[in-house]
Design a protein around this motif. Structure first.
Motif, PDB file in Angstrom:
ATOM      1  N   SER A  28       7.727  18.068 -17.351  1.00 47.35           N
ATOM      2  CA  SER A  28       8.876  17.502 -16.649  1.00 47.35           C
ATOM      3  C   SER A  28       9.437  16.316 -17.419  1.00 47.35           C
ATOM      4  CB  SER A  28       8.473  17.054 -15.240  1.00 47.35           C
ATOM      5  OG  SER A  28       8.014  18.148 -14.488  1.00 47.35           O
ATOM      6  N   GLU A  29      10.717  16.084 -17.250  1.00 45.19           N
ATOM      7  CA  GLU A  29      11.346  14.935 -17.886  1.00 45.19           C
ATOM      8  C   GLU A  29      10.942  13.655 -17.162  1.00 45.19           C
ATOM      9  OE1 GLU A  29      15.500  15.600 -17.898  1.00 45.19           O
ATOM     10  OE2 GLU A  29      15.389  17.483 -19.017  1.00 45.19           O
ATOM     11  N   GLU A  30      10.937  12.557 -17.912  1.00 43.90           N
ATOM     12  CA  GLU A  30      10.532  11.266 -17.351  1.00 43.90           C
ATOM     13  C   GLU A  30      11.455  10.823 -16.213  1.00 43.90           C
ATOM     14  OE1 GLU A  30       7.606   8.336 -17.363  1.00 43.90           O
ATOM     15  OE2 GLU A  30       7.760  10.077 -18.685  1.00 43.90           O
ATOM     16  N   ARG A  31      12.713  11.254 -16.253  1.00 45.21           N
ATOM     17  CA  ARG A  31      13.656  10.832 -15.215  1.00 45.21           C
ATOM     18  C   ARG A  31      13.318  11.427 -13.852  1.00 45.21           C
ATOM     19  NH1 ARG A  31      17.504  14.843 -14.403  1.00 45.21           N
ATOM     20  NH2 ARG A  31      17.525  16.531 -15.958  1.00 45.21           N
ATOM     21  N   ARG A  32      12.528  12.505 -13.841  1.00 44.55           N
ATOM     22  CA  ARG A  32      12.115  13.109 -12.573  1.00 44.55           C
ATOM     23  C   ARG A  32      11.035  12.288 -11.880  1.00 44.55           C
ATOM     24  NH1 ARG A  32      13.515  18.390 -11.440  1.00 44.55           N
ATOM     25  NH2 ARG A  32      14.706  19.478 -13.038  1.00 44.55           N
ATOM     26  N   LEU A  33      10.498  11.312 -12.591  1.00 47.39           N
ATOM     27  CA  LEU A  33       9.402  10.516 -12.028  1.00 47.39           C
ATOM     28  C   LEU A  33       9.844   9.767 -10.776  1.00 47.39           C
ATOM     29  CD1 LEU A  33       6.481   9.702 -12.422  1.00 47.39           C
ATOM     30  CD2 LEU A  33       7.231   7.860 -13.911  1.00 47.39           C
ATOM     31  N   LYS A  34      11.086   9.287 -10.752  1.00 50.18           N
ATOM     32  CA  LYS A  34      11.600   8.581  -9.574  1.00 50.18           C
ATOM     33  C   LYS A  34      11.610   9.507  -8.365  1.00 50.18           C
ATOM     34  CE  LYS A  34      15.575   5.951  -7.886  1.00 50.18           C
ATOM     35  NZ  LYS A  34      16.931   5.433  -8.201  1.00 50.18           N
ATOM     36  N   ARG A  35      12.028  10.755  -8.569  1.00 55.53           N
ATOM     37  CA  ARG A  35      12.043  11.722  -7.464  1.00 55.53           C
ATOM     38  C   ARG A  35      10.628  12.004  -6.978  1.00 55.53           C
ATOM     39  NH1 ARG A  35      14.858  17.327  -8.772  1.00 55.53           N
ATOM     40  NH2 ARG A  35      16.582  15.864  -9.132  1.00 55.53           N
ATOM     41  N   TYR A  36       9.693  12.141  -7.922  1.00 49.65           N
ATOM     42  CA  TYR A  36       8.302  12.389  -7.536  1.00 49.65           C
ATOM     43  C   TYR A  36       7.725  11.211  -6.758  1.00 49.65           C
ATOM     44  CZ  TYR A  36       8.516  16.204 -10.977  1.00 49.65           C
ATOM     45  OH  TYR A  36       8.853  17.334 -11.664  1.00 49.65           O
ATOM     46  N   THR A  37       8.124  10.001  -7.141  1.00 48.68           N
ATOM     47  CA  THR A  37       7.649   8.813  -6.429  1.00 48.68           C
ATOM     48  C   THR A  37       8.175   8.793  -4.999  1.00 48.68           C
ATOM     49  OG1 THR A  37       7.583   7.573  -8.514  1.00 48.68           O
ATOM     50  CG2 THR A  37       7.542   6.303  -6.475  1.00 48.68           C
ATOM     51  N   VAL A  38       9.436   9.173  -4.820  1.00 47.13           N
ATOM     52  CA  VAL A  38      10.010   9.242  -3.469  1.00 47.13           C
ATOM     53  C   VAL A  38       9.251  10.269  -2.629  1.00 47.13           C
ATOM     54  CG1 VAL A  38      12.054   9.869  -2.138  1.00 47.13           C
ATOM     55  CG2 VAL A  38      12.289   8.491  -4.212  1.00 47.13           C
ATOM     56  N   PHE A  74       0.823  -1.214   0.000  1.00 41.11           N
ATOM     57  CA  PHE A  74       0.000   0.000   0.000  1.00 41.11           C
ATOM     58  C   PHE A  74       0.858   1.265   0.000  1.00 41.11           C
ATOM     59  CE2 PHE A  74      -3.450  -2.842   1.314  1.00 41.11           C
ATOM     60  CZ  PHE A  74      -4.484  -2.323   0.554  1.00 41.11           C
ATOM     61  N   LEU A  75       2.002   1.210   0.670  1.00 43.20           N
ATOM     62  CA  LEU A  75       2.873   2.389   0.719  1.00 43.20           C
ATOM     63  C   LEU A  75       3.417   2.713  -0.674  1.00 43.20           C
ATOM     64  CD1 LEU A  75       4.171   4.514   2.540  1.00 43.20           C
ATOM     65  CD2 LEU A  75       6.109   2.964   2.852  1.00 43.20           C
ATOM     66  N   PHE A  76       3.918   1.700  -1.379  1.00 41.19           N
ATOM     67  CA  PHE A  76       4.448   1.941  -2.718  1.00 41.19           C
ATOM     68  C   PHE A  76       3.339   2.268  -3.708  1.00 41.19           C
ATOM     69  CE2 PHE A  76       8.246  -0.184  -1.072  1.00 41.19           C
ATOM     70  CZ  PHE A  76       9.236   0.606  -1.628  1.00 41.19           C
ATOM     71  N   LEU A  77       2.187   1.650  -3.527  1.00 46.28           N
ATOM     72  CA  LEU A  77       1.043   1.960  -4.385  1.00 46.28           C
ATOM     73  C   LEU A  77       0.627   3.416  -4.217  1.00 46.28           C
ATOM     74  CD1 LEU A  77      -0.837   0.346  -6.311  1.00 46.28           C
ATOM     75  CD2 LEU A  77      -2.411   0.128  -4.406  1.00 46.28           C
ATOM     76  N   SER A  78       0.552   3.868  -2.970  1.00 45.35           N
ATOM     77  CA  SER A  78       0.178   5.256  -2.694  1.00 45.35           C
ATOM     78  C   SER A  78       1.262   6.223  -3.174  1.00 45.35           C
ATOM     79  CB  SER A  78      -0.052   5.449  -1.191  1.00 45.35           C
ATOM     80  OG  SER A  78      -1.054   4.592  -0.718  1.00 45.35           O
ATOM     81  N   GLY A  79       2.520   5.867  -2.928  1.00 44.88           N
ATOM     82  CA  GLY A  79       3.614   6.727  -3.365  1.00 44.88           C
ATOM     83  C   GLY A  79       3.655   6.879  -4.875  1.00 44.88           C
ATOM     84  N   THR A  80       3.424   5.769  -5.606  1.00 46.00           N
ATOM     85  CA  THR A  80       3.393   5.819  -7.063  1.00 46.00           C
ATOM     86  C   THR A  80       2.218   6.653  -7.558  1.00 46.00           C
ATOM     87  OG1 THR A  80       4.408   3.625  -7.161  1.00 46.00           O
ATOM     88  CG2 THR A  80       3.319   4.421  -9.147  1.00 46.00           C
ATOM     89  N   THR A  81       1.065   6.483  -6.915  1.00 44.95           N
ATOM     90  CA  THR A  81      -0.117   7.244  -7.316  1.00 44.95           C
ATOM     91  C   THR A  81       0.089   8.739  -7.128  1.00 44.95           C
ATOM     92  OG1 THR A  81      -1.557   5.384  -6.720  1.00 44.95           O
ATOM     93  CG2 THR A  81      -2.588   7.545  -6.923  1.00 44.95           C
ATOM     94  N   ILE A  82       0.605   9.126  -5.970  1.00 48.92           N
ATOM     95  CA  ILE A  82       0.838  10.546  -5.703  1.00 48.92           C
ATOM     96  C   ILE A  82       1.910  11.103  -6.639  1.00 48.92           C
ATOM     97  CG2 ILE A  82       1.681  12.209  -3.992  1.00 48.92           C
ATOM     98  CD1 ILE A  82       0.398  10.469  -1.833  1.00 48.92           C
ATOM     99  N   GLY A  83       2.998  10.341  -6.804  1.00 51.76           N
ATOM    100  CA  GLY A  83       4.092  10.821  -7.636  1.00 51.76           C
ATOM    101  C   GLY A  83       3.751  10.895  -9.107  1.00 51.76           C
TER     102      GLY A  83
END
Length: 226
Positions: free
Chosen positions: A105-115, A85-94
């Protein structure tokens, strides 16, 4: 969670097989947990905290060695669900919120948004767990608040005839969630009023969601005419 997992499948046939297999195991696990709960209820009839029925029943029914396996499995279930649930929520928000606020935004920023999404999800989880320590009450609140704002939005994504403009959809979600939370907070003030005191927050939220959705459906033909 269901849509994200189904969408990540290699193909539609893989998704369908996964759903069917999951339904079978879902029924099996529900049968096991419900049956064990009934045994616990029969063995410990005067349990003051039913949420502790599994570990207390294990103390009675299991030998020391098997009990160790049971507690290991119990904690494994908790941790796997927490991670899921934590990763699911983090991915959804990011991905679905922060990334869309910055569409260029560049696709590479997606990892930062997920964090960032993981951090936000963790903070919200800790706050909710602190304010509402009962897991039963917590699931009741989440379901009562979130379902009214989601059910028509998800359903209309499958059927184009009941789709409404995005502005109305956002207004529907905000209105449904807002009214559900408001009714959850003030419901106790109507304990002495017949009928009204039996209305659940989910029902109130759904009524407002349906009202806004109908307004959106009425507004849709005007858009086509223009």
């Amino acid at each position: 969670g269901f849509h994200q997992r189904a969408y990540s499948a290699k193909s539609e046939s893989v998704a369908v097989k996964g759903i069917l297999i999951s339904i079978i195991f879902f029924a099996l696990f529900d049968f096991l947990t419900t049956t064990t709960g009934l045994y616990a209820r029969a063995s410990i009839p005067n349990l003051s905290q039913p949420v502790l029925s599994f570990p207390l029943f294990a103390e009675i029914a299991l030998s020391p060695g098997i009990k160790g396996f049971f507690y290991a499995a119990l904690f494994a279930t908790i941790m796997s669900t927490l991670n899921s649930f934590l990763f699911l929520s983090g991915t959804t928000i990011g991905r679905d919120f922060i990334f869309r606020l910055f569409p260029h935004s560049e696709e590479r920023r997606l990892k930062r948004y997920t964090v960032i999404g993981l951090i936000i999800s963790g903070i919200i989880s800790v706050i909710l767990a602190y304010l509402i320590p009962s897991v039963i009450e917590l699931w009741y609140l989440i379901g009562s608040v979130c379902i009214p704002g989601m059910i028509l939005a998800v359903t209309s994504a499958y059927y184009s005839k009941i789709k409404i403009p995005s502005g109305f959809m956002i207004a529907e979600m905000i209105t449904a969630v807002g009214t559900s939370i408001t009714w959850y907070l003030i419901k106790e003030k109507f304990n002495t009023v017949p009928v009204i005191n039996t209305l659940e927050p989910m029902i109130i939220g759904l009524l407002f969601a349906i009202a806004v959705h109908l307004m959106g459906l009425c507004y849709k033909p005007r858009i086509r005419l223009l």
